[in-house]
Design a protein around this motif. Structure first.
Motif, PDB file in Angstrom:
ATOM      1  N   ALA A 238     -16.210   0.813   6.554  1.00 43.92           N
ATOM      2  CA  ALA A 238     -16.178   0.715   5.164  1.00 43.92           C
ATOM      3  C   ALA A 238     -17.144   1.706   4.449  1.00 43.92           C
ATOM      4  O   ALA A 238     -16.524   1.899   3.215  1.00 43.92           O
ATOM      5  CB  ALA A 238     -16.735  -0.827   5.107  1.00 43.92           C
ATOM      6  N   GLN A 239     -18.071   2.083   4.730  1.00 44.29           N
ATOM      7  CA  GLN A 239     -18.704   2.970   4.150  1.00 44.29           C
ATOM      8  C   GLN A 239     -17.857   4.426   3.797  1.00 44.29           C
ATOM      9  O   GLN A 239     -17.835   4.942   2.864  1.00 44.29           O
ATOM     10  CB  GLN A 239     -20.151   3.380   4.830  1.00 44.29           C
ATOM     11  N   ALA A 242     -15.339   3.847   1.362  1.00 47.88           N
ATOM     12  CA  ALA A 242     -15.807   3.362   0.076  1.00 47.88           C
ATOM     13  C   ALA A 242     -16.626   4.824  -0.465  1.00 47.88           C
ATOM     14  O   ALA A 242     -17.567   4.660  -1.236  1.00 47.88           O
ATOM     15  CB  ALA A 242     -16.649   2.299  -0.008  1.00 47.88           C
ATOM     16  N   ASP A 244     -15.847   7.316  -2.229  1.00 51.19           N
ATOM     17  CA  ASP A 244     -15.763   7.728  -3.779  1.00 51.19           C
ATOM     18  C   ASP A 244     -15.350   6.222  -4.297  1.00 51.19           C
ATOM     19  O   ASP A 244     -15.050   5.261  -4.004  1.00 51.19           O
ATOM     20  CB  ASP A 244     -14.842   8.834  -3.959  1.00 51.19           C
ATOM     21  N   GLU A 245     -15.343   6.351  -5.787  1.00 49.62           N
ATOM     22  CA  GLU A 245     -14.988   5.358  -6.705  1.00 49.62           C
ATOM     23  C   GLU A 245     -13.687   4.684  -6.437  1.00 49.62           C
ATOM     24  O   GLU A 245     -13.605   3.515  -6.417  1.00 49.62           O
ATOM     25  CB  GLU A 245     -15.406   5.606  -8.020  1.00 49.62           C
ATOM     26  N   CYS A 248     -13.327   3.060  -3.167  1.00 48.45           N
ATOM     27  CA  CYS A 248     -14.101   1.846  -2.994  1.00 48.45           C
ATOM     28  C   CYS A 248     -13.368   0.766  -3.796  1.00 48.45           C
ATOM     29  O   CYS A 248     -13.249  -0.397  -3.466  1.00 48.45           O
ATOM     30  CB  CYS A 248     -15.426   2.081  -3.757  1.00 48.45           C
ATOM     31  N   ILE A 252     -11.881  -2.912  -2.658  1.00 49.70           N
ATOM     32  CA  ILE A 252     -12.258  -4.170  -3.338  1.00 49.70           C
ATOM     33  C   ILE A 252     -11.049  -4.813  -3.699  1.00 49.70           C
ATOM     34  O   ILE A 252     -11.134  -6.346  -3.856  1.00 49.70           O
ATOM     35  CB  ILE A 252     -13.311  -3.954  -4.236  1.00 49.70           C
ATOM     36  N   LEU A 302     -23.847  -0.216   3.060  1.00 47.44           N
ATOM     37  CA  LEU A 302     -22.622  -0.744   2.212  1.00 47.44           C
ATOM     38  C   LEU A 302     -22.809  -1.496   1.049  1.00 47.44           C
ATOM     39  O   LEU A 302     -21.842  -1.218   0.104  1.00 47.44           O
ATOM     40  CB  LEU A 302     -21.734  -1.531   3.402  1.00 47.44           C
ATOM     41  N   ILE A 305     -22.323   0.007  -2.634  1.00 47.91           N
ATOM     42  CA  ILE A 305     -20.954   0.300  -3.644  1.00 47.91           C
ATOM     43  C   ILE A 305     -21.257  -0.506  -4.860  1.00 47.91           C
ATOM     44  O   ILE A 305     -20.374  -0.525  -5.712  1.00 47.91           O
ATOM     45  CB  ILE A 305     -19.975  -0.634  -2.991  1.00 47.91           C
ATOM     46  N   TRP A 308     -20.932   1.350  -8.447  1.00 47.70           N
ATOM     47  CA  TRP A 308     -19.793   1.295  -9.358  1.00 47.70           C
ATOM     48  C   TRP A 308     -19.420  -0.031  -9.914  1.00 47.70           C
ATOM     49  O   TRP A 308     -19.514  -1.145  -9.020  1.00 47.70           O
ATOM     50  CB  TRP A 308     -18.580   2.074  -8.461  1.00 47.70           C
ATOM     51  N   HIS A 312     -16.722  -6.950  -7.779  1.00 46.01           N
ATOM     52  CA  HIS A 312     -17.443  -7.123  -6.707  1.00 46.01           C
ATOM     53  C   HIS A 312     -18.768  -7.547  -7.079  1.00 46.01           C
ATOM     54  O   HIS A 312     -19.371  -8.298  -6.173  1.00 46.01           O
ATOM     55  CB  HIS A 312     -17.293  -6.021  -5.600  1.00 46.01           C
TER      56      HIS A 312
END
Length: 982
Positions: A238-239, A242, A244-245, A248, A252, A302, A305, A308, A312
């Protein structure tokens, strides 16, 4: 065969007798060469049973960890890699296991040589084939696990190997099929393999594009029902996705709520586990304890995130993230019986006692980072007590303020030898800074109140130290890593002091405004660019160091964190404390430099925010400077505003359609609307080539000067106005829903993450602007097949464009349109470049940005013909830009062409001929320089024979220069070494 079997067994027996203490004894080290030689010979025979034994012996050999083994790694890799293609599963599996261990222990110096062997033996191709052929009902599972594990190791170490895997649709389908099986026992290796693919930006996009199923299974793997190893790999994948924006937010959009739930649950459960160990002072659980801590760290990583903005954030608050963070911060908080409210003094005592226990210090940078990001992205009316105990949140803020005060106290003493302390202080300082500048009124007021209480005993003393030390930094020469961090802490400290009403007058008294202004000017004049990752180790990831194809994503502060901090402090003082008239002209000049020369959105927004107090509004930009020429011109205007006093103002509907559509008349007016009278189109005899001119009659409520200023903002992106005019402009801006201008007029600090208003006019090339198109740009013959226009039936590749935009950006076209000759009346311009070059040209006209060619894995895996085709459009555009006097395009195309030739010298052979055919001799000379090292080979192969003699002379001359320069440099080295003196 029998002799080989006895040899291998003897080697295994010898290796079994070696312990960790004896692995580097002379006898062992001297035996490695003979052992490797024997094993290589056995492996090369490819006899199934014996080769499998030899592969197992290699595993034991690597396991003894002998330092001299690195000398013979290449010898082992070749036969092991060759055996991956074996039809015998046992042999291929043993070879994969052994090769996996060899590569995992490989030194950096050996990587290049080993990768050449892997390419020669087609290791990746064979491993992928084995995975695609795997049937988990009939094949042993360890075969798949070893192959997938080996592939992930190769992909991590050697980025060029990733493209062939993520671009293989069958391979990706096979992995997805296995991964989605609920009872598939090898999920951990698939997760690792996905993570290694996601190190490539294109690979990460491919995984996300495959949809919701993979992402939801990934989140499921993070749950408590899975083994720790699977959960850890789930968080790591997941990292990567994610990183970059954009990635990510896409992730989400598929699984935002379950993702946030998985993160918070892992932090909560593992935090409780570590708390029990910490309280009981037990550390005998070994690897399981380490795995628990690893899982907790991956969950915290993680959770970043939250840096940004997005939906979420609400999921994290609903999971009472603040309570979880407090539990991870204070070891004994849950054991205390607290009332629903406590005096600030008692909260300070509880928080200080908890911080002094030094519980899980490694997590504190993550806790501060998460808390700061959550605070800075809150909505204005947000209140944490809607999601849990308000006292918990208050104590969490108190902890933050105490950590900040400690950072300020230590900041004066932090030295280069105490980087760990500096990094912890940096994260704590930044967190309070973000909370103070949160748009949430509750959080901002709460942290200001508590911080003032915490600072009360020694606040003025620390403030004097901060200003005194900051005054010396612009004159210093030493500005290393620790100085960066220390300076950041001090700047944040002064910015926070500037936001506290109790200290604003004191800051003004000791020339804090002057200090911040001088620091801002120093950052600009010395090009001091420092991004956060360099001063925040918790944001760095060793795994990500092997990433490829990721364009650097500019976050809100960009690489100008110091500049942003000084501007934040300056904005507080400008709007709330004291007179700065004595420095006003200098301040305006410096802030305008920030707007023009800094690319990061954060500093630019803050500069615009401060400039609004001096009557300057907006964001100057290149395209606005060009389009602004049309504002006071009637050329190509197609709409006219009529004022009640008889005055008129002509405008261009295409520009309004993109940047302020509210100024365009609706097709049908609401019955209650009486401010605008929309007339039918009429022909303008003074401009026969123009479209019909629309008239819009305005009511007496619309001020002519105010509307003109508003149009300056629409066309140029900025304007200057006094206080009286500003009041009139506010009403018009609100009616036109110009949010950036409304934000500036509000005098509120811009919310963290707010993007700079777009100056891009490319939407005008679509349906928004097609109705206003008055010119067609037609490309010359092209290879584009099955051409179809969305707006007309013309079969030749073309673009529906707008004269006002072309005329504003290109003097050549402006002269053409005004010449009165046939071209000025034609509705079509034939541009003598191919379709790809024309699209790049049009994109530049409408955005002042030239698209880049493919890069990274995409470029590396293009054929020579594809690369040439891609580069040819830039050469043609370079030629046209010289003819049309478009210097910016010339410079950009030149840089692109040179960088592509540097990446592939073979392209120079064709580019030099294309350049010569277009009389681009500067470019031809550059191509000749890149051909120079290849001259002898090109001459001997006969490739030069088909070229013009002038071009051959260019290449020959470049080759001679290269030889002379090489000889001169060798002579200098010999002379400097003293070898030529004798």
């Amino acid at each position: 065969m029998e002799i080989q079997r006895h040899v291998v067994r003897s080697i295994v027996a010898f290796l079994d007798s070696i312990s960790g203490d004896t692995s580097n004894q002379p006898l062992v080290k001297d035996s490695v060469a003979d052992i490797v030689g024997a094993l290589v010979l056995v492996l090369q025979c490819k006899r199934v049973n014996i080769a499998s034994l030899a592969a197992d012996a290699v595993i034991k050999l690597v396991g003894i960890n002998c330092s001299s083994l690195q000398l013979y790694v290449s010898d082992l890799v070749h036969p092991l890699s060759s055996l991956l293609s074996s039809r015998e599963l046992e042999l291929a599996t043993s070879s994969a296991t052994a090769l996996n261990m060899v590569l995992s222990d490989l030194s950096f110096k050996k990587e290049k040589d080993v990768f050449e062997i892997l390419k020669e033996t087609k290791a990746v191709v064979n491993v992928v084939s084995n995975i695609k052929d795997f049937h988990w009902d009939t094949h042993p599972m360890d075969h798949f696990q070893e192959m997938a594990s080996l592939l992930s190791v190769i992909l991590i170490r050697w980025p060029p190997s990733r493209y062939s895997v993520w671009s293989d649709a069958t391979m990706m389908d096979v992995l997805q099929t296995f991964f989605l099986k609920p009872d598939f026992p090898a999920k951990v290796v698939v997760l690792k393999l996905y993570s290694s693919l996601a190190l490539c930006n294109y690979g990460a996009k491919k995984l996300i594009e495959n949809g919701e199923s993979i992402l939801r299974m990934m989140v499921h793997c993070m749950g408590s029902s899975e083994p720790l190893s699977v959960r850890i790999e789930g968080f790591r994948l997941a990292q990567c996705l994610a990183a970059d924006e954009n990635g990510c937010l896409k992730m989400i959009s598929f699984c935002g709520e379950p993702l946030a739930t998985a993160i918070v649950n892992a932090m909560k459960c593992q935090g409780l586990h570590m708390k029990r160990l910490f309280v009981s002072e037990r550390s005998t659980e070994g690897k399981r304890t380490n795995d628990q801590m690893s899982l907790l760290l991956e969950a915290c990583r993680l959770a970043l995130i939250t840096r940004w903005a997005g939906k979420h954030h609400s999921f994290f608050w609903e999971q009472q993230i603040h309570n979880v963070l407090l539990d991870l911060l204070l070891e004994n908080f849950k054991n205390q019986s607290l009332e629903h409210s406590l005096p600030v003094e008692e909260q300070i005592t509880i928080a200080q006692d908890g911080l002094n226990s030094n519980f899980l210090l490694v997590l504190r940078p993550y806790i501060w980072e998460i808390l700061g990001c959550l605070a800075v992205h809150c909505e204005e009316d947000f209140k944490p007590n809607m999601h849990g105990n308000e006292l918990c949140f208050s104590i969490l803020i108190t902890c933050a303020c105490l950590a900040f005060a400690e950072a300020i106290r230590k900041g004066h003493h932090i030295c280069e030898n105490n980087n760990v302390d500096a990094f912890r202080s940096e994260s704590a300082s930044r967190m309070v800074f973000l909370m103070m500048y949160s748009p949430c009124k509750y959080i901002s007021s709460k942290v200001r109140f508590i911080l003032a209480k915490v600072l009360k005993p020694f606040g003025k003393e620390y403030l004097d130290r901060l200003v005194h030390s900051l005054n010396y930094i612009p004159s210093g020469d030493n500005f290393g890593l620790s100085n960066n961090v220390n300076t950041f802490i001090k700047l944040v400290g002064l910015a926070c002091y500037s936001g506290l009403s109790e200290y604003q007058n004191k800051v003004a008294e000791i020339d804090g405004i002057k200090t911040l202004f001088i620091f801002t000017r120093w950052c600009l004049s010395n090009h001091v660019h420092i991004g956060r990752p360099s001063s925040a180790p918790h944001l760095q990831n060793a795994f990500r160091e092997r990433a490829c194809c990721w364009a650097p994503t500019e976050e809100w502060e960009g690489k100008d964190t110091l500049l942003l901090c000084s501007l934040c402090g300056l904005s507080e003082l400008v709007f709330h404390a004291g007179d700065i008239n004595r420095t006003e002209p200098q301040v305006v000049k410096i802030l305008q430099d920030v707007l023009i020369n800094i690319s990061a959105p954060g500093p630019r927004w803050l500069a615009a925010h401060i400039l609004s107090s001096f009557g300057f509004y907006g964001f100057p930009n290149k395209i606005g400077k060009a389009i602004g020429k049309a504002l006071k011109e009637t050329e190509h205007a197609d709409m006219q505003f009529l004022f009640t006093n008889g005055a008129s103002l002509t405008v261009h509907r295409v520009i309004l359609a993109v940047r302020c559509p509210s100024l365009l008349p609706p097709k049908q007016l609401p019955r209650h609307e009486n401010d605008i009278d929309y007339h039918s189109e009429r022909y303008d005899p003074e401009n026969p080539s123009s479209m019909f001119l629309k008239e819009v009659r305005l009511s007496a409520h619309v001020n002519e000067e105010a509307l003109l200023k508003l149009l300056e903002f629409v066309y140029l992106g900025f304007f200057e106005a006094g206080e009286e005019l500003e009041k009139k402009l506010k009403a018009i801006a609100k009616c036109c829903n110009l949010q950036p201008l409304i934000q500036i007029f509000s005098r509120k600090r811009p919310k963290w993450g707010t993007p700079i208003p777009s100056s891009d006019l490319t939407p005008a090339l679509g349906p928004v602007g097609h109705h206003f198109s008055d010119i067609i740009l037609e490309a010359e013959e092209t290879e584009v097949m099955n051409w179809k226009c969305n707006f007309c039936s013309l079969l030749v590749p073309h673009v529906h464009a707008h004269k006002v935009i072309l005329w504003s950006s290109c003097d050549y076209l402006r002269a053409m349109f005004q010449s009165g000759m046939q071209e000025s009346h034609s509705q079509t311009i034939k541009v003598p470049i191919n379709w790809e070059a024309l699209m790049k040209l049009v994109h530049w006209f409408y955005s002042y940005d030239l698209p880049n060619p493919p890069s990274g894995c995409l470029w590396d895996n293009m054929s020579a013909e594809e690369r040439l085709h891609e580069l040819q459009s830039y050469v043609e555009l370079y030629w046209l830009a010289e003819f049309w006097i478009l210097e910016d395009i010339c410079d950009t195309c030149y840089r692109v062409i040179v960088s592509c030739l540097a990446a592939d010298r073979q392209l120079s052979v064709k580019i030099i001929q294309i350049a010569a055919g277009l009389s681009l001799w500067k470019l031809a000379e550059v191509a000749a320089d890149y051909m120079a090292p290849l001259y002898n080979r090109l001459r001997d192969s006969g490739i030069l024979e088909g070229m013009d003699e002038v071009l051959i002379d260019l290449v020959r001359a470049a080759s001679v220069r290269l030889s002379q320069e090489h000889g001169h440099s060798v002579g200098e080295k010999l002379s400097s070494s003293g070898l030529l003196t004798w």
